[in-house]
Design an enzyme around this catalytic site. Structure first.
Site, PDB file in Angstrom:
ATOM      1  CD  GLU A 157      51.359  -5.350  -6.445  1.00 52.98           C
ATOM      2  OE1 GLU A 157      51.060  -4.688  -7.433  1.00 52.98           O
ATOM      3  OE2 GLU A 157      50.490  -5.782  -5.655  1.00 52.98           O
TER       4      GLU A 157
HETATM    5  C1  TNX Z   1      48.578  -6.407  -9.028  1.00 53.19           C
HETATM    6  S1  TNX Z   1      49.109  -9.206  -9.818  1.00 53.19           S
HETATM    7  C2  TNX Z   1      48.514  -7.214  -7.909  1.00 53.19           C
HETATM    8  C3  TNX Z   1      47.297  -7.222  -7.096  1.00 53.19           C
HETATM    9  C4  TNX Z   1      46.249  -6.287  -7.623  1.00 53.19           C
HETATM   10  C5  TNX Z   1      46.225  -6.350  -9.137  1.00 53.19           C
HETATM   11  C6  TNX Z   1      45.146  -5.527  -9.752  1.00 53.19           C
HETATM   12  C7  TNX Z   1      49.736  -9.174  -8.417  1.00 53.19           C
HETATM   13  C8  TNX Z   1      50.622 -10.267  -8.081  1.00 53.19           C
HETATM   14  N1  TNX Z   1      49.478  -8.137  -7.599  1.00 53.19           N
HETATM   15  O1  TNX Z   1      47.603  -6.924  -5.755  1.00 53.19           O
HETATM   16  O2  TNX Z   1      45.019  -6.678  -7.118  1.00 53.19           O
HETATM   17  O3  TNX Z   1      47.468  -5.901  -9.613  1.00 53.19           O
HETATM   18  O4  TNX Z   1      45.047  -5.778 -11.131  1.00 53.19           O
END
Ligand code: TNX
Length: 492
Positions: free
Chosen positions: A303
């Site tokens: 992300e």
């Molecule tokens: C996605 S899974 C994220 C996290 C959040 C999560 C909540 C991932 C690699 N990144 O930053 O906490 O969703 O479900």
């Protein structure tokens, strides 16, 4: 016989072995690691039974009334973690080529005893173990769970108890998500503000907290005694607001960010253009690698919406190299599969959107092995249903059946058994503030995850599994676990 994860083969025999105050634990050869497994077994049995079983070196003749732990032999199929367990009315024999196999066999032995064996106070007994012959080894080498201690912080005692529960279900990786926008949770002596300032709050504005290096070393040692490898994650280049709030020079504009206590993602980034950024990564990885005997350092890489594609590639190319220079293998979330990987890098698949699958498949083409964490099956922060008090639902509801009934080698066309290192569940903690919430979201999905990672694909069925899981209700209750009484399970 309600063992979870289900062993490769179990043959029930007539009769039972009954544990008594005169049972002894005999080990051969009497080497430290085998003795340690004998001691661990004695400790697990002591609280509920009240028996202080002696752990002694085995003589040549088999000893009636004994539990025997033997190591050795060359049985390639059993590998580094497999074992055989033979129970007759006269004795219990646990044998394994390697110490981790003895440890897993001890977990099976615990599960063969009545549920009250897990109570922390003396129980009346009796303590029968049904006569049987078990042969067992795992399907996948990587069987893990991730806990996010950045969004909310949890102390060493909570972590140790969690590790005990992972061990009970034969998991062998514990991934600690140590840093995120809301908090930096691991002391780095060369950059002290990371924890002093960056660790001082959490989601919702609570006091936060962090592990000193001594705390972290204690967690690593506790896990190692249970044959669990700690996989520490420093999430970069995004998810870094806590670091950017602690050190202004890590941002491209040189301005310190405010601490952040919300739950948005994708707004922070380390500055890929600055030399100091790489000195920072090198210092952090160096200190962490020195405290981490396991092979892996997780770099995050998810992300990174505030980082340009070019900066993302440039940053993670260098970060992977830094991890290797410190003798470790990098792990990255799925998004990292898009960029060139070093040969040892491992990729963690999580995104449910099929349009994102090419990132994982590109990693496979590069020869990376993959940890399977599809959010719609393995995310322990997803609500069970609309009534669940905690959790999120962006990947849908994940009921106990959903968490069990899937196959890691059937998730993505082009990603078969040979490219899969194993599986991992993830408990993100935006909404999780207390230990009883950790319990509730983790149990009883974790036993299903453990079976998906350990047991042979053939012969798995939800109807058969849920009958076994039902019998784990009293075990979890004896541990004091606040588990979810799913209506899908005919609880004992
Ligand atoms: C996605 S899974 C994220 C996290 C959040 C999560 C909540 C991932 C690699 N990144 O930053 O906490 O969703 O479900």
């Amino acid at each position: 016989m309600n063992i979870i994860p289900k062993p490769v083969s179990v043959v029930r025999r007539d009769g039972e072995f009954v544990l008594s105050a005169s049972t002894s634990i005999r080990v051969a050869p009497a080497e430290p690691e085998i003795l340690a497994n004998g001691q661990y077994l004695a400790e697990q049995l002591q609280q509920a039974t009240g028996f202080a079983l002696p752990v002694v070196a085995a003589g040549n003749a088999p000893h009636p009334g004994a539990i025997e732990l033997t190591m050795g032999g060359d049985d390639p199929e059993l590998g580094a973690e497999g074992y055989t367990l033979t129970v007759t009315p006269e004795r219990v024999t646990l044998a394994a080529p390697r110490p981790a196999g003895l440890f897993h066999g001890v977990q099976t032995m615990r599960q063969l005893l009545p549920p009250a064996i897990e109570a922390s106070t003396a129980q009346p007994g009796p303590w029968p173990i049904p006569a049987c012959a078990i042969r067992d080894y795992p399907r996948f080498a990587w069987r893990g769970v991730m806990l996010d201690v950045a969004r909310h912080f949890f102390g060493v005692d909570v972590i140790k108890r969690f590790i005990d529960l992972l061990a009970y279900y034969k998991l062998n990786r514990f991934h600690l998500h140590l840093t995120d926008d809301q908090g930096w949770r691991i002391e780095i002596k060369s950059w002290p503000q990371l924890t002093i300032h960056g660790g001082s709050t959490q989601v919702g504005g609570g006091p936060g907290g962090y592990y000193t290096q001594e705390d972290y070393a204690a967690i690593v040692a506790y896990a190692a005694q249970r044959y669990i490898t700690i996989v520490p994650e420093i999430d970069m280049p995004g998810h870094t607001n806590a670091a950017l709030a602690s050190y202004a020079e890590l941002s491209c504009d040189g301005r310190a960010r405010d601490l952040y206590t919300g739950t948005e993602v994708g707004f922070s980034t380390l500055c890929a253009e600055k030399e100091i950024t790489y000195r920072f990564v090198d210092d952090v990885v160096r200190e962490l690698a020195a405290l981490t005997p396991g092979e892996y350092i997780h770099l995050g890489g998810d992300e990174a919406a505030a980082t340009s594609a070019a900066d993302y590639q440039r940053f993670l190319a260098q970060a992977q190299a830094i991890v290797q220079q410190h003798g470790k293998r990098a792990v990255g979330w799925q998004e990292m599969g898009r960029i060139p990987l070093l040969p040892a890098t491992v990729i963690q698949h999580w995104l449910v959107d099929p349009a994102q699958s090419e990132a994982t498949l590109h990693a496979v083409e590069q020869g990376a092995s993959i940890i399977m964490s599809p959010a719609s099956k393995t995310y322990l922060d997803m609500k069970y249903d609309a009534t669940t008090e905690w959790g999120l639902q962006w990947a849908g509801f994940v009921e106990v059946r959903d968490a069990y009934e899937w196959d890691p080698a059937a998730v993505l066309a082009g990603l078969g058994e040979e490219a899969i290192a194993g599986i991992e569940g993830a408990l993100w903690t935006e909404t999780i503030t207390r230990r009883d919430a950790i319990d509730f979201m983790t149990f009883p999905r974790l036993p299903g995850l453990a079976e998906t990672g350990w047991s042979p694909r053939a012969g798995r069925s939800w109807d058969e599994y849920r009958a076994r899981l039902a019998q784990h209700g009293p075990r979890l209750a004896a541990f004091g676990v606040n588990y979810y009484r799913s209506p899908q399970v005919p609880w004992a």
